[in-house]
Scaffold this active site. Structure first.
Site, PDB file in Angstrom:
ATOM      1  N   THR A 168       0.971  -1.236   0.084  1.00 32.12           N
ATOM      2  CA  THR A 168       0.043   0.094   0.032  1.00 32.12           C
ATOM      3  C   THR A 168       0.893   1.243  -0.122  1.00 32.12           C
ATOM      4  O   THR A 168       2.003   1.147   0.365  1.00 32.12           O
ATOM      5  CB  THR A 168      -0.968   0.068   1.228  1.00 32.12           C
ATOM      6  OG1 THR A 168       0.088  -0.139   2.415  1.00 32.12           O
ATOM      7  CG2 THR A 168      -1.806  -1.053   1.224  1.00 32.12           C
ATOM      8  N   ASP A 169       0.313   2.268  -0.414  1.00 33.17           N
ATOM      9  CA  ASP A 169       0.915   3.625  -0.381  1.00 33.17           C
ATOM     10  C   ASP A 169       0.577   4.108   1.068  1.00 33.17           C
ATOM     11  O   ASP A 169       0.313   3.805   1.991  1.00 33.17           O
ATOM     12  CB  ASP A 169       0.538   4.605  -1.613  1.00 33.17           C
ATOM     13  CG  ASP A 169      -1.042   4.779  -1.562  1.00 33.17           C
ATOM     14  OD1 ASP A 169      -1.754   4.863  -0.499  1.00 33.17           O
ATOM     15  OD2 ASP A 169      -1.370   4.943  -2.797  1.00 33.17           O
ATOM     16  N   GLN A 170       0.868   5.747   1.030  1.00 35.27           N
ATOM     17  CA  GLN A 170       1.009   6.315   2.346  1.00 35.27           C
ATOM     18  C   GLN A 170      -0.738   6.489   2.826  1.00 35.27           C
ATOM     19  O   GLN A 170      -1.091   6.908   4.036  1.00 35.27           O
ATOM     20  CB  GLN A 170       1.406   7.838   2.199  1.00 35.27           C
ATOM     21  CG  GLN A 170       3.069   7.640   2.312  1.00 35.27           C
ATOM     22  CD  GLN A 170       3.564   9.188   2.188  1.00 35.27           C
ATOM     23  OE1 GLN A 170       3.051   9.945   1.306  1.00 35.27           O
ATOM     24  NE2 GLN A 170       4.559   9.376   2.646  1.00 35.27           N
ATOM     25  N   VAL A 226      -3.847   2.639   0.397  1.00 38.97           N
ATOM     26  CA  VAL A 226      -4.242   1.948  -0.826  1.00 38.97           C
ATOM     27  C   VAL A 226      -3.294   1.236  -1.393  1.00 38.97           C
ATOM     28  O   VAL A 226      -2.362   1.467  -1.679  1.00 38.97           O
ATOM     29  CB  VAL A 226      -4.801   3.232  -1.667  1.00 38.97           C
ATOM     30  CG1 VAL A 226      -5.338   2.737  -3.107  1.00 38.97           C
ATOM     31  CG2 VAL A 226      -6.192   4.005  -0.935  1.00 38.97           C
TER      32      VAL A 226
END
Length: 136
Positions: A15-17, A20
């Site tokens: 996931t990203d920050q 997601v």
């Protein structure tokens, strides 16, 4: 038509920050589901390589509809809409969350190729025999 389903739990590292799933990870989800779909037929990518066949990806199309998030259990459907007759095989993918909401669509085209000559070839007969009953 052949359809299979594989469950994949989203890991934190995917996931990203924002929590997601990073878009580039879907190619790996699709690959995992494709390999498992072939395994469900009683065949593996390793079996393909043992008979001298490789399957490079030549097209990858992804449509992101909704985001997947950390720790969600995803269901990745693999759909073969047509029985491959030549060197080309096209897989359709649908990714759903635990609420059965469609998140992502994918379409991937691979070629059957002779590993030694790197020339296009056809699906190995053993694999063809396992897939063909789904198209009768």
């Amino acid at each position: 038509m052949f359809i299979s389903e594989t469950n994949i739990r989203v890991r934190y590292a995917e996931t990203d920050q924002m929590g997601v799933v990073y878009h580039g990870n879907y190619a790996q989800y699709f690959e995992t589901a494709r390999a498992e779909s072939i395994r469900q037929l009683g065949f593996t990518y390793k079996d393909l390589e043992a008979v001298g066949i490789i399957m490079p990806v030549v097209e990858l199309h992804t449509k992101f509809i909704r985001p997947a998030h950390y720790d969600e259990l995803l269901t990745v459907k693999v759909i073969l809409k047509e029985l491959p007759t030549g060197h080309r095989i096209e897989f359709h993918h649908e990714v759903y969350n635990e609420k059965n909401i469609l998140l992502t669509l994918g379409r991937i085209v691979l070629y059957f190729m002779d590993a030694k000559t790197m020339k296009k070839t056809t699906m190995p007969q053993r694999l063809h025999e396992k897939i063909e009953p789904y198209f009768k």
